[in-house]
Design an enzyme around this catalytic site. Sequence first.
Site, PDB file in Angstrom:
ATOM      1  N   GLU A 102       0.844  -1.196   0.000  1.00 37.08           N
ATOM      2  CA  GLU A 102       0.000   0.000   0.000  1.00 37.08           C
ATOM      3  C   GLU A 102       0.878   1.244   0.000  1.00 37.08           C
ATOM      4  OE1 GLU A 102      -3.556  -0.147   2.380  1.00 37.08           O
ATOM      5  OE2 GLU A 102      -3.219   1.896   3.088  1.00 37.08           O
ATOM      6  N   ASP A 104       0.255   5.350   0.609  1.00 39.87           N
ATOM      7  CA  ASP A 104      -0.799   6.216   1.145  1.00 39.87           C
ATOM      8  C   ASP A 104      -0.456   7.698   1.137  1.00 39.87           C
ATOM      9  OD1 ASP A 104      -2.233   3.968   1.884  1.00 39.87           O
ATOM     10  OD2 ASP A 104      -1.610   4.019   3.967  1.00 39.87           O
ATOM     11  N   GLU A 106      -2.576  10.616   3.128  1.00 38.99           N
ATOM     12  CA  GLU A 106      -3.705  10.895   4.018  1.00 38.99           C
ATOM     13  C   GLU A 106      -3.626  12.365   4.441  1.00 38.99           C
ATOM     14  OE1 GLU A 106      -4.820   6.826   6.321  1.00 38.99           O
ATOM     15  OE2 GLU A 106      -2.900   7.723   6.880  1.00 38.99           O
TER      16      GLU A 106
END
Length: 286
Positions: A102, A104, A106
Amino acid sequence: MGRTTVLSLTFFLLALVAIVGARPATFLQDFRITWAETHIKQLQGGTAIQLMLDPSSGCGFASNKQYHYGRVSMKIKLIPADSAGTVTAFYMNSDTDTVRDELDFEFLGNRSGQPYTVQTNIYAHGKGDREQRVNLWFDPATDYHTYSILWNHYHVVFSVDDVPIRVYKNNEGRGIPYPKAQPMGVYSTLWEADDWATRGGLEKIDWSKAPFYAYYKDFDIEGCAVPGPANCASNSNNWWEGAAYRQLSPEQARKYRWVRTKYMIYDYCTDKSRYPVPPPECLAGI
């Protein structure tokens, strides 16, 4: 140029687009709504969308396909004013339960007047907990800004308006996990996380300010689509594998140092309470 040559070139270009992906004409050409369809609204003929968070639900969407290496970018305008307790996420995920990869972005909401913080994280071979946080040097809620993830055999680069804010190098030769074995889909969500998002959960979401809105446009995915030609991901001729994308340019490196020096507020590599001995990738100089 003869008619046969023109037709051959046309079919070649169409095949190339099918292999590596291309900028979609509309949101639904490359994406689908995965959560709370009533909270996602298409704008400008489907070339832009609005995500909504209210007390009843957040929302999310995902790419129709997975991709194995390449670059994905979106222009996003984040929640304005008091957005404390909200998280707007843009990420790639292998959608596997245990051995997850993953990448990311955010975006952590803030109280009015405070800087917006972007947290990046990397999961490789099921191991995450590689958080870094940078305060954005502009207000990301007044206009659209471009957020991109470049992923190739050499490194992962997170960029904001073409300014690198994080680089994770492929150091598999030193025994350090690197996401390479699994294709990943492209995802985005808007959700409530006031137990941790703003000042470690001290600032709670103010539902009197709801609904909260984030806006997206210019969805751009260029990568090896899966399912697709099996040899695409290993093709060294893909543009994202070219010499210019194997390391930062001198100008990119200068901007990267500038961001890390002036705007980085957290790095797991230096968090001795979590890691008395820094993780191996930190010692490898990622």
